[in-house]
Scaffold this active site. Structure first.
Site, short mmCIF file in Angstrom:
data_model
loop_
_atom_site.label_atom_id
_atom_site.label_comp_id
_atom_site.label_asym_id
_atom_site.label_seq_id
_atom_site.Cartn_x
_atom_site.Cartn_y
_atom_site.Cartn_z
N CYS A 27 -19.98 29.21 -23.72
CA CYS A 27 -19.94 28.36 -24.91
C CYS A 27 -20.18 29.27 -26.12
O CYS A 27 -19.84 30.44 -26.08
CB CYS A 27 -20.96 27.23 -24.82
N VAL A 28 -20.77 28.76 -27.17
CA VAL A 28 -20.92 29.54 -28.40
C VAL A 28 -21.87 30.71 -28.23
O VAL A 28 -21.65 31.79 -28.77
CB VAL A 28 -21.40 28.63 -29.55
#
Length: 477
Positions: A27-28
């Site tokens: 993810c981020v």
């Protein structure tokens, strides 16, 4: 050779090798692993890698906090490990093998509400802004609102309700769509089913109690009440799953040559009929009972005790994923009582977790590596996203997590004891004050100060006790 080659090789070794990786994505800020045998992963060794800022396990996934360079590191890791790039959905599906029945059930609930949360947050902010301009007497010596003195702001107030109504009154459409999306069925059919629950042709759910006569569909031998389910959660969930199950079953028995015509018709029409005859009334009753129990508990003479328990336990619920259930309860409370006294406590819990991390930033101000996790984690907590703070810092040490839980419980008692209500779900942190009903904003602001101050003071105090000293020794500081 990439600058991450050696690091990626270490990660692969400590994670248990290629054969231990079922799926991996990112993810981020985090790498997300689904491991065949989670016990093979050497957590301490992984956390000793320079680029790694922490680890935690959630929803069957072993997550490694990397930071902003995660995408570059991920690409190098996938190349060295010789594993295929996995989508987040594929990783979720693979992770289910590591989850028990309750975790899977909660996961299904999360999958329903997660896609519609952005709309709920926007709706909360809009209703909050309408509060500010339409209900706070800030003009002419505190005697009039902006809406009363300005045609522009009156127009803004009226226009914004167009969006607020679309989000909350027509919520069943979003829920039935989300279910069809999750179940892999025809999403437009889910949308159509949702529309049939809130159609203008039906008697609005908010007008049922005061209606002199309820219109009906008259089939001669039977009549069906034409009642809408605006803002209702459980009727929409039940109807959505019935439609999805019917469609999936029909796909298995209807020949492909006529499937495109037969399946949508035989799935949608019965689902709509069942929704209005059976599931709607039952779901409404269930929702009313749940909301009555929660509201009565929070407004009773022992409401402060309920608040203290919920405020203290909410953060641990986040760890298990059980907190997703509160979305349905909040929305049901909003439908039944025109607001929710549960959501303010959630916002305060998020603030408390961020405040504990803020104290850790002060205590570990010389640790530049940790600040790469703690500073963004504090900001995200104050904006309603607690996982980076909880898993990256607070649970790692232990005592900040306890301090935040105590601060959250204290603030929750103030909130419930003062009958604070929110108009809707909003941003679950400091901006959440915009979603609070105007008459309760000052009290909620006081509760926010408590949710900031108590965790900070307790975290610093706990750091000097045996609990804090042992935590630092365990981490190697």
């Amino acid at each position: 050779m990439s600058k991450y080659t050696d690091t990626a090789e270490k990660m692969l070794e400590y994670i248990g090798g290629r054969e231990n990786i079922t799926a991996v994505t990112h993810c981020v800020t985090r790498m997300r692993f689904v491991l065949s045998e989670p016990a093979k992963a050497d957590v301490k060794a992984i956390e000793s890698i320079d680029i790694v800022k922490g680890t935690f396990t959630q929803a069957g996934q072993f997550q490694v906090i990397i930071g902003n360079e995660v995408s570059t590191f991920y690409n190098e890791f996938v190349k060295i490990a010789g594993v295929e790039d996995s989508s987040k959905e594929e990783a979720k599906q693979a992770a289910k093998q590591n989850m028990n029945f309750l975790q899977r059930l909660i996961g299904h609930l999360a999958d329903i509400f997660t896609p519609i949360i952005p709309a709920l947050v926007v709706g909360g902010l809009i209703l909050g802004f309408r509060n500010v301009i339409g209900e706070i007497n800030m003009m002419n010596g505190g005697t009039q609102t902006l809406v009363e003195v300005s045609q522009f702001w009156a127009g803004v107030h009226a226009f914004l309700w167009l969006i607020g109504e679309a989000i909350f009154h027509f919520l069943p459409v979003g829920i039935t769509w989300a279910i069809s999306r999750k179940m892999g069925t025809t999403q437009i059919l889910g949308i159509v089913l949702g529309i049939t629950l809130v159609s203008p042709q039906l008697l609005n759910a908010y007008g049922v109690a005061g209606a002199e006569e309820i219109p009906v569909w008259d089939f001669g031998f039977a009549q069906i009440e034409m009642i809408g389910y605006q803002a209702q959660v459980i009727p929409a969930i039940l109807a959505g799953f019935v439609l999805a199950i019917l469609e999936l079953r029909l796909r298995k028995i209807v020949p492909n040559s006529i499937s495109m015509i037969v399946v949508p018709f035989l799935a949608l029409v019965p689902a709509v009929l069942i929704a209005h005859v059976i599931l709607g009334p039952i779901g409404w009753s269930i929702g009313s009972v749940i909301s009555d129990i929660v509201y009565s508990g929070l407004t009773s003479s022992v409401g402060w005790l309920f608040a203290a328990i919920f405020g203290f336990a909410y953060a641990p619920l986040v760890i298990t994923g059980l907190h997703h259930m509160t979305n349905a309860i909040d929305l049901q409370l909003m439908s039944e009582f025109g607001g929710t006294n549960l959501w303010p406590m959630i916002a305060l819990s998020n603030i408390a977790q961020g405040s504990a991390v803020l104290a850790m930033i002060y205590l570990n101000r010389k640790d530049k590596k940790e600040q790469q996790v703690s500073v963004p984690a504090t900001i995200s907590c104050y904006l309603g996203v607690t996982e980076p703070a909880m898993f990256g810092i607070n649970l790692k040490y232990g005592f900040p997590f306890l301090a935040a839980m105590i601060g959250s419980a204290t603030a929750a008692v103030i909130s419930v004891g003062s009958s604070v209500m929110a108009n809707s779900i909003g941003v679950g942190g400091i901006p959440g004050i915009l979603s609070i009903q105007v008459q309760h904003m000052l009290t909620f602001a006081i509760a926010m100060v408590v949710a900031i101050a108590v965790p900070i003071m307790l975290t610093i105090a706990f750091s000097k006790t045996k609990m804090g000293v042992n935590a630092y020794k365990r981490i190697g500081k």
